[in-house]
Scaffold this motif. Structure first.
Motif, PDB file in Angstrom:
ATOM      1  N   GLU A   1      41.016 -55.273  59.424  1.00  0.00           N
ATOM      2  CA  GLU A   1      40.428 -54.015  59.303  1.00  0.00           C
ATOM      3  C   GLU A   1      40.162 -53.784  60.707  1.00  0.00           C
ATOM      4  OE1 GLU A   1      37.888 -52.481  56.731  1.00  0.00           O
ATOM      5  OE2 GLU A   1      38.819 -53.432  54.567  1.00  0.00           O
TER       6      GLU A   1
ATOM      7  N   ASN B   1      45.396 -51.934  59.011  1.00  0.00           N
ATOM      8  CA  ASN B   1      45.282 -53.404  58.457  1.00  0.00           C
ATOM      9  C   ASN B   1      45.649 -54.506  59.442  1.00  0.00           C
ATOM     10  OD1 ASN B   1      42.523 -52.315  56.799  1.00  0.00           O
ATOM     11  ND2 ASN B   1      43.797 -53.089  55.068  1.00  0.00           N
TER      12      ASN B   1
ATOM     13  N   ARG C   1      43.589 -60.556  56.710  1.00  0.00           N
ATOM     14  CA  ARG C   1      43.646 -59.533  56.952  1.00  0.00           C
ATOM     15  C   ARG C   1      42.462 -59.066  57.873  1.00  0.00           C
ATOM     16  NH1 ARG C   1      44.595 -56.220  51.047  1.00  0.00           N
ATOM     17  NH2 ARG C   1      42.830 -57.057  51.414  1.00  0.00           N
TER      18      ARG C   1
ATOM     19  N   ASP D   1      47.385 -48.466  57.059  1.00  0.00           N
ATOM     20  CA  ASP D   1      45.988 -48.465  57.014  1.00  0.00           C
ATOM     21  C   ASP D   1      45.473 -49.014  58.574  1.00  0.00           C
ATOM     22  OD1 ASP D   1      46.617 -50.570  56.371  1.00  0.00           O
ATOM     23  OD2 ASP D   1      45.607 -50.571  54.553  1.00  0.00           O
TER      24      ASP D   1
ATOM     25  N   GLY E   1      37.135 -53.753  62.270  1.00  0.00           N
ATOM     26  CA  GLY E   1      35.892 -54.670  61.454  1.00  0.00           C
ATOM     27  C   GLY E   1      35.440 -56.296  62.441  1.00  0.00           C
TER      28      GLY E   1
END
Length: 310
Positions: A132, A117, A130, A115, A135
């Protein structure tokens, strides 16, 4: 008797040769014309074929671009590779601090291939966050409870990775002389894997075995799930600059063949230890910096691509 004198300057034999020469010339000229016509037709055919192929390739590329299942080609890195000079900030970038959109002396990072991340060892905030992809803020997934030695605290974490099943994060917590595992499904589920150890870097191989660089004992260890003791896979013969020694190893990387690449901090070099080897191979220069522009000075970060470029 009287012989008549011919008024034609050419004798019969000469005339016959003259006509033969003109006939041969016409034949050769005809052959040359035919060859030229064939060459022109061949060139025209090849040009059309090339254009058709280029059109097909362009249409195929356009089709792949619009497809949801497009294939991304591998990027080959070599000595001619030029890196882009303008990077894109993917985490932090809002000054140092402890807010959710800030970092404070980030060290090791791990990118999840599934993903994208990004897991970050936020060293001076004593936490793992974490982030994203794309993000604006990070999420605390370990620590963040102040500096300390309790099971729910961290003390200057240096590196972080995910385990093979991606259910837990593994953290190098050198301020507490330990490697600790933290569940991603239950934030209250922690387990100390190795103690005591002055760790720096972490890596995991395709079997799920964990590798740790031991800064204090100048070695790299492998730890298998369920084992009570770890195994030394590089160094371990006190600090030194021989090929069977290390001096404060930092970042490590393990390839698909279980060879370990090690940033050998005080020796200003990167070493490669093949599986079960008794000494390493020098893969990045260790010469004195002022005599060699390609030398290294205290390397602390390193990664290897699929072609073996470091």
């Amino acid at each position: 008797g009287v012989h008549p004198v011919s008024t034609n300057p050419m004798q019969p034999s000469t005339l016959s040769g003259y006509y033969d020469t003109r006939k041969l010339t016409r034949i050769l000229f005809s052959i040359l014309v035919i060859i030229l016509l064939m060459a022109v037709l061949a060139i025209a055919f090849l040009t059309k074929k090339t254009n058709d192929e280029n059109t097909s390739i362009i249409e195929g590329l356009n089709l792949e671009t619009t497809s949801k299942e497009q294939l991304i080609p591998s990027v080959i890195i070599n000595t001619n590779t030029k890196w882009k000079q303008n990077a894109i900030t993917v985490a932090g970038g809002n000054g140092w601090g402890s807010k959710s959109n800030q970092l404070n002396y980030p060290s090791g990072i791990y990118v999840d291939d599934d993903d994208h991340n990004i897991y970050i060892a936020d060293t001076w905030n004593h936490r793992i966050v974490r982030w994203e992809f794309g993000g604006n803020n990070g999420e605390i997934v370990a620590g963040g409870n102040g500096q300390g030695s309790a099971i729910h605290q961290l003390n200057h974490p240096k590196d972080v990775i995910l385990d093979k099943d991606k259910k837990n994060i593994v953290i190098c917590d050198p301020g507490n002389f330990r490697v600790i595992q933290w569940s991603l499904q239950n934030s209250h589920d922690q387990q100390i894997l190795i103690y005591p150890i002055l760790c720096w870097g972490l890596a995991i191989d395709n079997n799920g075995d964990l590798y740790i660089s031991d800064w204090g004992k100048h070695q790299v260890k492998r730890w298998k799930q369920g084992d009570k003791e770890s195994t030394v896979v590089a160094g371990g013969l006190e600090k030194g600059n021989r090929f069977n020694q290390l001096d404060q190893p930092t970042s490590i990387f393990v390839d698909e063949y279980h060879s370990v690449y090690i940033a050998d901090y005080m020796n200003n070099r990167v070493m490669k230890w093949i599986k079960n080897a008794t000494e390493g191979i020098l893969v990045a220069p260790g010469q004195v910096a002022d005599k060699n522009l390609n030398s290294l000075i205290h390397p602390i970060g390193m990664i290897v691509d699929h072609m073996g470029n470091i």
